[in-house]
Motif scaffolding. Structure first.
Motif, short mmCIF file in Angstrom:
data_model
loop_
_atom_site.label_atom_id
_atom_site.label_comp_id
_atom_site.label_asym_id
_atom_site.label_seq_id
_atom_site.Cartn_x
_atom_site.Cartn_y
_atom_site.Cartn_z
N THR A 119 -7.17 27.80 -31.55
CA THR A 119 -7.96 28.82 -32.25
C THR A 119 -7.40 29.02 -33.65
N LEU A 120 -8.28 28.92 -34.63
CA LEU A 120 -7.93 29.14 -36.04
C LEU A 120 -8.43 30.52 -36.45
N VAL A 121 -7.54 31.33 -37.03
CA VAL A 121 -7.86 32.70 -37.43
C VAL A 121 -7.48 32.87 -38.90
N VAL A 122 -8.35 33.53 -39.66
CA VAL A 122 -8.09 33.79 -41.07
C VAL A 122 -8.52 35.20 -41.42
N PHE A 154 -11.34 39.80 -39.75
CA PHE A 154 -10.80 38.47 -39.53
C PHE A 154 -11.89 37.60 -38.94
N ALA A 155 -11.86 36.31 -39.27
CA ALA A 155 -12.79 35.35 -38.67
C ALA A 155 -11.98 34.35 -37.87
N ALA A 156 -12.62 33.83 -36.81
CA ALA A 156 -11.91 32.90 -35.93
C ALA A 156 -12.86 31.84 -35.41
N ILE A 157 -12.30 30.64 -35.22
CA ILE A 157 -13.01 29.51 -34.63
C ILE A 157 -12.15 29.00 -33.48
N GLY A 158 -12.77 28.75 -32.33
CA GLY A 158 -12.03 28.11 -31.26
C GLY A 158 -12.09 28.83 -29.95
N ALA A 204 -11.46 32.67 -29.88
CA ALA A 204 -11.99 33.40 -31.04
C ALA A 204 -12.52 34.77 -30.65
N ARG A 205 -13.32 34.84 -29.60
CA ARG A 205 -13.89 36.14 -29.23
C ARG A 205 -12.81 37.10 -28.78
N GLU A 206 -11.84 36.61 -28.05
CA GLU A 206 -10.73 37.45 -27.60
C GLU A 206 -9.98 38.04 -28.79
N VAL A 207 -9.89 37.29 -29.87
CA VAL A 207 -9.17 37.75 -31.06
C VAL A 207 -9.96 38.80 -31.82
N VAL A 208 -11.24 38.57 -32.05
CA VAL A 208 -11.98 39.41 -32.99
C VAL A 208 -12.70 40.59 -32.34
N ASP A 209 -12.99 40.52 -31.05
CA ASP A 209 -13.72 41.63 -30.41
C ASP A 209 -12.88 42.90 -30.40
#
Length: 270
Positions: free
Chosen positions: A63-66, A132-136, A139-144
């Motif tokens: 997962t990529l996060v920025v 923050f935006a995330a791919i992978g 991703a949902r676990e990170v941004v939700d």
């Protein structure tokens, strides 16, 4: 007069992925990246190639996060780069579009985060100023669940990244851009501030923890001296790799000692 040839090194999708692996980026991990595209050298394919290289290095389970901050959705009374005339403040507050995760562009974080934000399948968190935006895979676990009154605290992606044992990669970026340090500000006595911004029903004001990157460069210097930080190169860019949890824990102790702040409510200019 002809333009001078570009300076190197030549950086490609493949070299980004290979050098990230050499640095220690692992297949399947979650990585929070702060980056400077121009620091890499001459990139064939620009930020798209860099994002592709990251995704190659992280693999399908990574997962990529920025950070995709949009600090311009703020009170014009506080703008300084450049300031705007006071007579503009009221109409700006009245007409400024509210935050939309799909359409609001990032600002001040560079071309790589903006490319991630618009990437097919990317997800973005809900805070109107410090998203923050995330791919992978995660991703949902990170941004939700990013609370709209918690910029970079316990109800932000930073706390989730800490719990997921994510790592930070500073790629051509200094410690002054390390958002993980801000999570520590929520865990020590810190002042509060009234924050104005456009909301879904018009102009709104919320109370937030006051955050500042003041002295983060000194904090980063000491952190790197005292804790394991992997250092290397990607292209021409200096790269630093370390766990989110280590950065937060160290910053909690360092900030309380070297940069204590009173607990009080700070009021912006009227």
């Amino acid at each position: 007069m002809p333009l001078p040839p570009p300076t190197g090194p030549l950086v490609t999708r493949g070299t980004v992925a290979a050098q990230l692996r050499e640095l220690g980026v692992q297949d399947g991990e979650t990585l929070l990246v702060h980056s400077s595209l121009k620091s890499l050298g001459w990139v064939c394919g620009g930020p798209v190639a860099v994002v592709q290289g990251f995704l190659d290095a992280l693999g399908p389970d990574g997962t990529l996060v920025v950070p995709t901050q949009s600090g311009d959705l703020s009170d014009p009374a506080l703008w300084a780069h450049p300031p705007v005339p006071e007579e503009w403040w009221a109409p700006i507050r009245l007409s400024m579009p509210a935050y939309d995760p799909q359409t609001t562009p990032s600002r001040g974080v560079g071309a790589i985060p903006e490319t991630v934000r618009t990437w097919p399948g990317a997800l973005r968190s809900a805070h109107p100023q410090t998203s923050f935006a995330a791919i992978g895979a995660r991703a949902r676990e990170v941004v939700d669940g990013h609370a709209t009154d918690c910029r970079l605290g316990e109800q932000s992606p930073l706390a989730r990244l800490e719990a997921l044992h994510a790592r930070v990669l500073l790629l051509g970026a200094g410690y002054d851009s390390c958002t993980a340090f801000h999570l520590a500000e929520y865990r020590i006595p810190s002042p509060l501030v009234k924050v104005g911004r456009p909301g879904p029903f018009g102009w709104e004001t919320v109370t937030e923890v006051s955050i500042t990157s003041d002295r983060f460069d000194e904090l980063g210097h000491d952190f790197e001296r005292d804790r394991p930080v992997v250092r290397g190169k990607v292209g021409a860019a200096d790269a630093r790799l370390f766990p989110v949890a280590d950065a937060v824990a160290y910053a909690e102790r360092w900030l309380a000692l070297h940069r204590p702040r009173e607990e009080e409510i700070l009021h912006p200019p009227a």
